[in-house]
Design a protein around this motif. Structure first.
Motif, PDB file in Angstrom:
ATOM      1  N   MET A   1       0.838  -1.196   0.000  1.00 41.70           N
ATOM      2  CA  MET A   1       0.000   0.000   0.000  1.00 41.70           C
ATOM      3  C   MET A   1       0.875   1.249   0.000  1.00 41.70           C
ATOM      4  O   MET A   1       1.861   1.328   0.740  1.00 41.70           O
ATOM      5  CB  MET A   1      -0.929   0.015   1.216  1.00 41.70           C
ATOM      6  N   ILE A   2       0.489   2.232  -0.830  1.00 38.60           N
ATOM      7  CA  ILE A   2       1.237   3.475  -0.995  1.00 38.60           C
ATOM      8  C   ILE A   2       0.439   4.626  -0.375  1.00 38.60           C
ATOM      9  O   ILE A   2      -0.769   4.734  -0.572  1.00 38.60           O
ATOM     10  CB  ILE A   2       1.490   3.768  -2.488  1.00 38.60           C
ATOM     11  N   HIS A   3       1.140   5.493   0.356  1.00 42.92           N
ATOM     12  CA  HIS A   3       0.532   6.632   1.036  1.00 42.92           C
ATOM     13  C   HIS A   3       1.330   7.907   0.741  1.00 42.92           C
ATOM     14  O   HIS A   3       2.486   7.830   0.335  1.00 42.92           O
ATOM     15  CB  HIS A   3       0.569   6.446   2.562  1.00 42.92           C
ATOM     16  N   HIS A   4       0.721   9.079   1.002  1.00 35.38           N
ATOM     17  CA  HIS A   4       1.517  10.302   1.158  1.00 35.38           C
ATOM     18  C   HIS A   4       1.428  10.754   2.613  1.00 35.38           C
ATOM     19  O   HIS A   4       0.499  10.411   3.332  1.00 35.38           O
ATOM     20  CB  HIS A   4       1.092  11.405   0.194  1.00 35.38           C
ATOM     21  N   THR A   5       2.402  11.556   3.050  1.00 32.08           N
ATOM     22  CA  THR A   5       2.571  11.842   4.475  1.00 32.08           C
ATOM     23  C   THR A   5       1.929  13.134   4.962  1.00 32.08           C
ATOM     24  O   THR A   5       1.716  13.289   6.169  1.00 32.08           O
ATOM     25  CB  THR A   5       4.070  11.933   4.810  1.00 32.08           C
ATOM     26  N   VAL A   6       1.677  14.089   4.060  1.00 26.78           N
ATOM     27  CA  VAL A   6       1.228  15.439   4.430  1.00 26.78           C
ATOM     28  C   VAL A   6       2.283  16.117   5.312  1.00 26.78           C
ATOM     29  O   VAL A   6       1.973  16.759   6.317  1.00 26.78           O
ATOM     30  CB  VAL A   6      -0.154  15.418   5.126  1.00 26.78           C
ATOM     31  N   THR A   7       3.546  15.967   4.944  1.00 26.02           N
ATOM     32  CA  THR A   7       4.653  16.593   5.672  1.00 26.02           C
ATOM     33  C   THR A   7       5.655  17.149   4.678  1.00 26.02           C
ATOM     34  O   THR A   7       5.661  16.790   3.499  1.00 26.02           O
ATOM     35  CB  THR A   7       5.386  15.578   6.567  1.00 26.02           C
ATOM     36  N   ARG A   8       6.532  18.000   5.188  1.00 24.08           N
ATOM     37  CA  ARG A   8       7.667  18.499   4.411  1.00 24.08           C
ATOM     38  C   ARG A   8       8.908  18.391   5.279  1.00 24.08           C
ATOM     39  O   ARG A   8       8.883  18.722   6.464  1.00 24.08           O
ATOM     40  CB  ARG A   8       7.451  19.958   4.003  1.00 24.08           C
ATOM     41  N   GLY A   9      10.013  17.950   4.682  1.00 21.66           N
ATOM     42  CA  GLY A   9      11.266  17.789   5.415  1.00 21.66           C
ATOM     43  C   GLY A   9      11.527  16.324   5.714  1.00 21.66           C
ATOM     44  O   GLY A   9      10.719  15.648   6.364  1.00 21.66           O
ATOM     45  N   SER A  10      12.649  15.823   5.244  1.00 23.45           N
ATOM     46  CA  SER A  10      12.917  14.393   5.342  1.00 23.45           C
ATOM     47  C   SER A  10      13.010  13.905   6.781  1.00 23.45           C
ATOM     48  O   SER A  10      12.391  12.901   7.157  1.00 23.45           O
ATOM     49  CB  SER A  10      14.219  14.053   4.596  1.00 23.45           C
ATOM     50  N   GLN A  11      13.787  14.602   7.620  1.00 22.05           N
ATOM     51  CA  GLN A  11      13.976  14.110   8.983  1.00 22.05           C
ATOM     52  C   GLN A  11      12.675  14.173   9.768  1.00 22.05           C
ATOM     53  O   GLN A  11      12.333  13.240  10.505  1.00 22.05           O
ATOM     54  CB  GLN A  11      15.062  14.914   9.703  1.00 22.05           C
TER      55      GLN A  11
ATOM     56  N   TRP B   1      15.896  25.851   4.246  1.00 21.80           N
ATOM     57  CA  TRP B   1      16.809  26.283   5.311  1.00 21.80           C
ATOM     58  C   TRP B   1      16.313  25.784   6.674  1.00 21.80           C
ATOM     59  O   TRP B   1      17.071  25.220   7.463  1.00 21.80           O
ATOM     60  CB  TRP B   1      16.900  27.799   5.292  1.00 21.80           C
ATOM     61  N   GLU B   2      15.031  25.984   6.934  1.00 22.43           N
ATOM     62  CA  GLU B   2      14.478  25.586   8.237  1.00 22.43           C
ATOM     63  C   GLU B   2      14.511  24.072   8.420  1.00 22.43           C
ATOM     64  O   GLU B   2      14.775  23.576   9.522  1.00 22.43           O
ATOM     65  CB  GLU B   2      13.048  26.109   8.374  1.00 22.43           C
ATOM     66  N   ALA B   3      14.243  23.321   7.346  1.00 21.24           N
ATOM     67  CA  ALA B   3      14.294  21.857   7.449  1.00 21.24           C
ATOM     68  C   ALA B   3      15.696  21.392   7.830  1.00 21.24           C
ATOM     69  O   ALA B   3      15.857  20.451   8.616  1.00 21.24           O
ATOM     70  CB  ALA B   3      13.853  21.217   6.134  1.00 21.24           C
ATOM     71  N   ALA B   4      16.723  22.050   7.285  1.00 20.17           N
ATOM     72  CA  ALA B   4      18.100  21.706   7.644  1.00 20.17           C
ATOM     73  C   ALA B   4      18.370  22.013   9.111  1.00 20.17           C
ATOM     74  O   ALA B   4      19.049  21.247   9.807  1.00 20.17           O
ATOM     75  CB  ALA B   4      19.083  22.450   6.736  1.00 20.17           C
ATOM     76  N   LEU B   5      17.844  23.136   9.604  1.00 27.89           N
ATOM     77  CA  LEU B   5      18.024  23.479  11.016  1.00 27.89           C
ATOM     78  C   LEU B   5      17.300  22.479  11.920  1.00 27.89           C
ATOM     79  O   LEU B   5      17.787  22.145  13.006  1.00 27.89           O
ATOM     80  CB  LEU B   5      17.514  24.895  11.281  1.00 27.89           C
ATOM     81  N   VAL B   6      16.133  21.994  11.475  1.00 25.95           N
ATOM     82  CA  VAL B   6      15.432  20.947  12.232  1.00 25.95           C
ATOM     83  C   VAL B   6      16.289  19.689  12.286  1.00 25.95           C
ATOM     84  O   VAL B   6      16.449  19.059  13.339  1.00 25.95           O
ATOM     85  CB  VAL B   6      14.057  20.645  11.590  1.00 25.95           C
ATOM     86  N   ASP B   7      16.854  19.306  11.135  1.00 27.71           N
ATOM     87  CA  ASP B   7      17.712  18.120  11.095  1.00 27.71           C
ATOM     88  C   ASP B   7      18.926  18.266  12.009  1.00 27.71           C
ATOM     89  O   ASP B   7      19.426  17.278  12.552  1.00 27.71           O
ATOM     90  CB  ASP B   7      18.188  17.857   9.659  1.00 27.71           C
ATOM     91  N   GLU B   8      19.401  19.512  12.193  1.00 26.31           N
ATOM     92  CA  GLU B   8      20.542  19.755  13.068  1.00 26.31           C
ATOM     93  C   GLU B   8      20.147  19.785  14.551  1.00 26.31           C
ATOM     94  O   GLU B   8      21.005  19.852  15.420  1.00 26.31           O
ATOM     95  CB  GLU B   8      21.200  21.092  12.708  1.00 26.31           C
ATOM     96  N   GLY B   9      18.848  19.731  14.832  1.00 25.24           N
ATOM     97  CA  GLY B   9      18.382  19.794  16.212  1.00 25.24           C
ATOM     98  C   GLY B   9      18.374  21.197  16.784  1.00 25.24           C
ATOM     99  O   GLY B   9      18.296  21.380  18.006  1.00 25.24           O
TER     100      GLY B   9
END
Length: 307
Positions: free
Chosen positions: A45-55, A240-248
């Motif tokens: 089964m295939i879904h989409h997540t309704v999210t942005r940003g890999s981490q 940019w913000e997604a990278a900062l999230v990944d950095e914690g």
């Protein structure tokens, strides 16, 4: 009737199909088996997540959220085409669906309209969550679509199934819309073509790297934190913000593309991590992206900083 693949077999099948597989923590022992049976397996089964940003997406699918504990799938397919394994066993992804659809999947025939919620899909389907906002506008990169094709084909190939064993969540449970942005008919056509060929021995093409304008990023950083009303918006801010999230350095909930005060503070902490400080002794870095600190963040998180 097919018993579930062993976790090692599942990961190996994906790799043989040419996919980049990321094993997240104790994924092979992370499951919801205490809540009910898992297997026999009948499809993918295939879904989409309704999210942005890999981490953020991987973490959410691994951990779940209030009212729906993780794992929320077995593999997360991010926009760069990587498959992140977050759980194995029973997972909260399919929910209750139509028993007529299940019979069609087992028989590998055309699907009926899903109009009932009577059958436990978490028991019978492997699940792949795919990073996308699901709004019909968020693009599906070619490398991600090919990864979905390969992942589904890998499981089908291992079980001896054809492409009719692959369905979307919207074809299983009434009211669901995922995946949105491509059709399952087209995806099954791709999977069928792949299954008709020999097992590939080439990796996925390299994904295109996002490009972030330093000038526009700096404009948002200087204007938005103290600006009343509607802030300046720019897609590069989300990158940019997604990278900062990944950095914690930035809370997931502050990833909104607005470069607010929280993002400025997180940027300041990143600059200090890179060795930069304010103009006066003891003064923190200003939180306005500079070419050096931006270049370092981009190099680490897969985007290019342009003038």
């Amino acid at each position: 009737m097919a018993p579930p693949l062993a976790a090692a077999q599942f990961a190996a099948a994906l790799r043989v199909e040419g996919l980049t597989v990321v094993e997240v923590g104790d994924w092979a022992g992370h499951h919801r088996n205490a809540m009910g049976p898992w297997g026999p397996m009948h499809g993918v089964m295939i879904h989409h997540t309704v999210t942005r940003g890999s981490q953020l997406t991987v973490d959410l699918c691994r951990d779940g959220y209030t009212g729906l504990p993780g794992p929320l799938c077995h593999g997360v397919i991010t926009k760069d085409g990587k498959v992140h394994l977050v759980g194995y066993g029973r997972a909260n992804h399919a929910g209750l669906g139509d028993d007529d659809v299940l019979r069609a999947v087992i028989a590998e025939t055309s699907l009926p309209v899903d109009d009932e919620r009577t059958t436990d899909g978490n028991r019978h389907f492997y699940g792949f969550e795919c990073e996308n906002l699901g709004d019909g506008e968020d693009p599906w990169p070619a490398v991600q679509l090919e990864a979905i094709e390969r992942a589904a084909a890998a499981v089908c190939r291992r079980h001896g199934w054809n492409e009719r064993s692959v369905i979307g969540h919207l074809e299983w449970q009434p009211g669901k819309t995922d995946p949105r942005g491509f059709t399952m008919a087209d995806m099954r056509s791709r999977i069928g073509a792949r299954l008709g060929s020999t097992t590939p021995d080439v990796p996925l093409p390299a994904p295109k790297r996002p490009k972030v304008s330093l000038a526009r990023l700096r404009e948002a950083a200087r204007t938005n934190p103290g600006m009343p009303g509607t802030p300046i918006t720019y897609d590069g801010v989300r990158v940019w913000e997604a990278a900062l999230v990944d950095e914690g350095l930035l809370a997931k909930g502050r990833l909104d593309g607005h470069f607010g005060s929280d993002t400025q503070e997180a940027t300041s902490r990143w600059q200090e991590r890179c060795g930069f400080r304010g103009r006066k002794p003891g003064q923190p870095a200003d939180g306005i992206p500079g070419s050096a600190s931006a270049g370092l963040l981009g190099a680490k998180h897969g985007f290019d900083v342009i003038a």
